[in-house]
Write an enzyme that holds these catalytic residues in place. Structure first.
Site, PDB file in Angstrom:
ATOM      1  N   GLY A  53       0.849  -1.182   0.000  1.00 52.52           N
ATOM      2  CA  GLY A  53       0.000   0.000   0.000  1.00 52.52           C
ATOM      3  C   GLY A  53       0.884   1.231   0.000  1.00 52.52           C
ATOM      4  O   GLY A  53       1.916   1.265  -0.670  1.00 52.52           O
ATOM      5  N   GLU A  54       0.518   2.209   0.799  1.00 54.41           N
ATOM      6  CA  GLU A  54       1.317   3.426   0.913  1.00 54.41           C
ATOM      7  C   GLU A  54       1.769   3.531   2.368  1.00 54.41           C
ATOM      8  O   GLU A  54       0.958   3.703   3.270  1.00 54.41           O
ATOM      9  CB  GLU A  54       0.479   4.643   0.504  1.00 54.41           C
ATOM     10  CG  GLU A  54       1.279   5.753  -0.142  1.00 54.41           C
ATOM     11  CD  GLU A  54       2.319   6.355   0.817  1.00 54.41           C
ATOM     12  OE1 GLU A  54       3.515   6.403   0.457  1.00 54.41           O
ATOM     13  OE2 GLU A  54       1.920   6.767   1.911  1.00 54.41           O
ATOM     14  N   SER A  55       3.065   3.406   2.596  1.00 55.84           N
ATOM     15  CA  SER A  55       3.567   3.230   3.965  1.00 55.84           C
ATOM     16  C   SER A  55       3.312   4.443   4.840  1.00 55.84           C
ATOM     17  O   SER A  55       3.075   4.302   6.047  1.00 55.84           O
ATOM     18  CB  SER A  55       5.059   2.893   3.942  1.00 55.84           C
ATOM     19  OG  SER A  55       5.817   3.937   3.348  1.00 55.84           O
ATOM     20  N   CYS A  85       6.090  -5.263   0.733  1.00 56.81           N
ATOM     21  CA  CYS A  85       6.281  -3.905   0.203  1.00 56.81           C
ATOM     22  C   CYS A  85       6.123  -2.872   1.330  1.00 56.81           C
ATOM     23  O   CYS A  85       7.030  -2.715   2.138  1.00 56.81           O
ATOM     24  CB  CYS A  85       5.347  -3.645  -0.970  1.00 56.81           C
ATOM     25  SG  CYS A  85       5.830  -2.225  -1.987  1.00 56.81           S
ATOM     26  N   ARG A 114      13.017   3.367   1.292  1.00 53.14           N
ATOM     27  CA  ARG A 114      11.681   3.521   0.727  1.00 53.14           C
ATOM     28  C   ARG A 114      11.761   3.975  -0.738  1.00 53.14           C
ATOM     29  O   ARG A 114      12.604   4.783  -1.098  1.00 53.14           O
ATOM     30  CB  ARG A 114      10.918   4.551   1.576  1.00 53.14           C
ATOM     31  CG  ARG A 114       9.516   4.878   1.144  1.00 53.14           C
ATOM     32  CD  ARG A 114       8.861   5.759   2.199  1.00 53.14           C
ATOM     33  NE  ARG A 114       7.628   6.366   1.728  1.00 53.14           N
ATOM     34  CZ  ARG A 114       7.547   7.599   1.241  1.00 53.14           C
ATOM     35  NH1 ARG A 114       8.629   8.356   1.158  1.00 53.14           N
ATOM     36  NH2 ARG A 114       6.391   8.076   0.841  1.00 53.14           N
ATOM     37  N   ILE A 143       6.351  -2.739  -7.219  1.00 49.29           N
ATOM     38  CA  ILE A 143       5.570  -1.520  -7.440  1.00 49.29           C
ATOM     39  C   ILE A 143       6.015  -0.475  -6.419  1.00 49.29           C
ATOM     40  O   ILE A 143       5.741  -0.597  -5.227  1.00 49.29           O
ATOM     41  CB  ILE A 143       4.059  -1.791  -7.294  1.00 49.29           C
ATOM     42  CG1 ILE A 143       3.616  -2.918  -8.238  1.00 49.29           C
ATOM     43  CG2 ILE A 143       3.263  -0.515  -7.559  1.00 49.29           C
ATOM     44  CD1 ILE A 143       2.198  -3.395  -8.005  1.00 49.29           C
ATOM     45  N   ARG A 144       6.734   0.529  -6.871  1.00 49.18           N
ATOM     46  CA  ARG A 144       7.303   1.554  -5.968  1.00 49.18           C
ATOM     47  C   ARG A 144       7.959   0.867  -4.765  1.00 49.18           C
ATOM     48  O   ARG A 144       7.737   1.233  -3.611  1.00 49.18           O
ATOM     49  CB  ARG A 144       6.215   2.532  -5.496  1.00 49.18           C
ATOM     50  CG  ARG A 144       5.633   3.396  -6.577  1.00 49.18           C
ATOM     51  CD  ARG A 144       4.611   4.364  -6.031  1.00 49.18           C
ATOM     52  NE  ARG A 144       5.205   5.287  -5.064  1.00 49.18           N
ATOM     53  CZ  ARG A 144       4.509   6.093  -4.276  1.00 49.18           C
ATOM     54  NH1 ARG A 144       3.192   6.071  -4.305  1.00 49.18           N
ATOM     55  NH2 ARG A 144       5.122   6.909  -3.447  1.00 49.18           N
ATOM     56  N   HIS A 184       5.231  -8.244  -4.543  1.00 54.14           N
ATOM     57  CA  HIS A 184       3.824  -8.531  -4.254  1.00 54.14           C
ATOM     58  C   HIS A 184       3.430  -9.924  -4.739  1.00 54.14           C
ATOM     59  O   HIS A 184       2.846 -10.068  -5.822  1.00 54.14           O
ATOM     60  CB  HIS A 184       2.933  -7.496  -4.950  1.00 54.14           C
ATOM     61  CG  HIS A 184       3.030  -6.119  -4.401  1.00 54.14           C
ATOM     62  ND1 HIS A 184       2.130  -5.607  -3.484  1.00 54.14           N
ATOM     63  CD2 HIS A 184       3.926  -5.129  -4.638  1.00 54.14           C
ATOM     64  CE1 HIS A 184       2.460  -4.365  -3.193  1.00 54.14           C
ATOM     65  NE2 HIS A 184       3.551  -4.050  -3.878  1.00 54.14           N
ATOM     66  N   GLU A 186       1.054 -11.729  -3.826  1.00 50.94           N
ATOM     67  CA  GLU A 186      -0.394 -11.916  -3.773  1.00 50.94           C
ATOM     68  C   GLU A 186      -1.087 -11.626  -5.106  1.00 50.94           C
ATOM     69  O   GLU A 186      -2.254 -11.992  -5.290  1.00 50.94           O
ATOM     70  CB  GLU A 186      -1.013 -11.056  -2.659  1.00 50.94           C
ATOM     71  CG  GLU A 186      -1.103  -9.564  -2.931  1.00 50.94           C
ATOM     72  CD  GLU A 186       0.192  -8.815  -2.724  1.00 50.94           C
ATOM     73  OE1 GLU A 186       0.190  -7.586  -2.882  1.00 50.94           O
ATOM     74  OE2 GLU A 186       1.210  -9.454  -2.392  1.00 50.94           O
TER      75      GLU A 186
END
Length: 209
Positions: A53-55, A85, A114, A143-144, A184, A186
């Site tokens: 997600g977005e940490s 991630c 990060r 992804i990022r 990822h 998943e």
């Protein structure tokens, strides 16, 4: 802590990120999967996944939901946790290039950088050979993504980038009951990483029984 069983109950931290995909992968791996948004729900699981997600958002939300200290306490007490991630960032003891005021939960003796691979447009896929998963490579989706900048002696690297300018960077590792990947699994349909984590949770339950 839930009772010892061959079907462990594993929660997915559901404050932000790709929760549904992790729930499905855990169920495929033989676990009972549930969402965790409250301290009481955290106390009822045998293991926990912190999703991608977005940490920075995740950090703020665990504080809003009054989960930060309970999460830290459970991690310190030995709860098995898998961070993917953003979840990998959350489990790091040390963070590079974090947003101002950003905090982690800690627990794993690693320094994580990060957004190490760049922005969203720099997302990519690569084949990785992951220790403990057998000979077939894992198709890893970044992804990022972060990477592990350095790791303590108790940390076992499980996979490194195999191609390109980032070759050699650690992107999967384990420290006792803690498992991390910067990619990822998943989203690919390959459930071997989640199966590994389910096995870690089962082993933890056997040791505590």
């Amino acid at each position: 802590m839930a009772a010892v069983t061959t079907t462990p109950t594993i929660g997915v931290l559901a404050v932000q990120g790709d929760v549904r995909e992790h729930l499905a992968a855990l169920r495929h791996g033989g676990a009972t999967a549930t969402t965790v948004r409250r301290p009481a729900e955290l106390a009822a699981v045998d293991g926990l996944v912190i999703p991608g997600g977005e940490s920075t958002t995740m950090d703020k939300l665990v504080r809003i939901f009054e989960l930060q200290q309970p999460l830290r306490d459970h991690i310190a007490a030995g709860l098995p946790v898998y961070g993917s991630c953003a979840g990998m960032i959350m489990l790091a003891d040390r963070l590079l290039d974090g947003a101002p005021g950003q905090q982690t939960l800690g627990g794993m003796d690693i320094t994580v950088r990060r957004n190490a691979f760049g922005r969203q447009v720099d997302s990519f896929e690569d084949d990785l050979h992951v220790r403990e998963l057998g000979g077939e490579p894992v198709r890893a989706v970044f992804i990022r993504a972060p990477w592990v900048e350095d790791a303590g002696d108790a940390v076992e690297p499980l996979a490194r980038v195999e191609h390109g300018p980032a070759a050699g960077r650690i992107v999967a590792a384990r420290q006792r009951n803690l498992l991390i990947t910067s990619f990822h699994p998943e989203v690919t349909g390959d459930h071997r990483v989640h199966q590994l984590f389910v096995d870690i949770v089962r082993q933890s339950l056997r040791e505590r029984s």
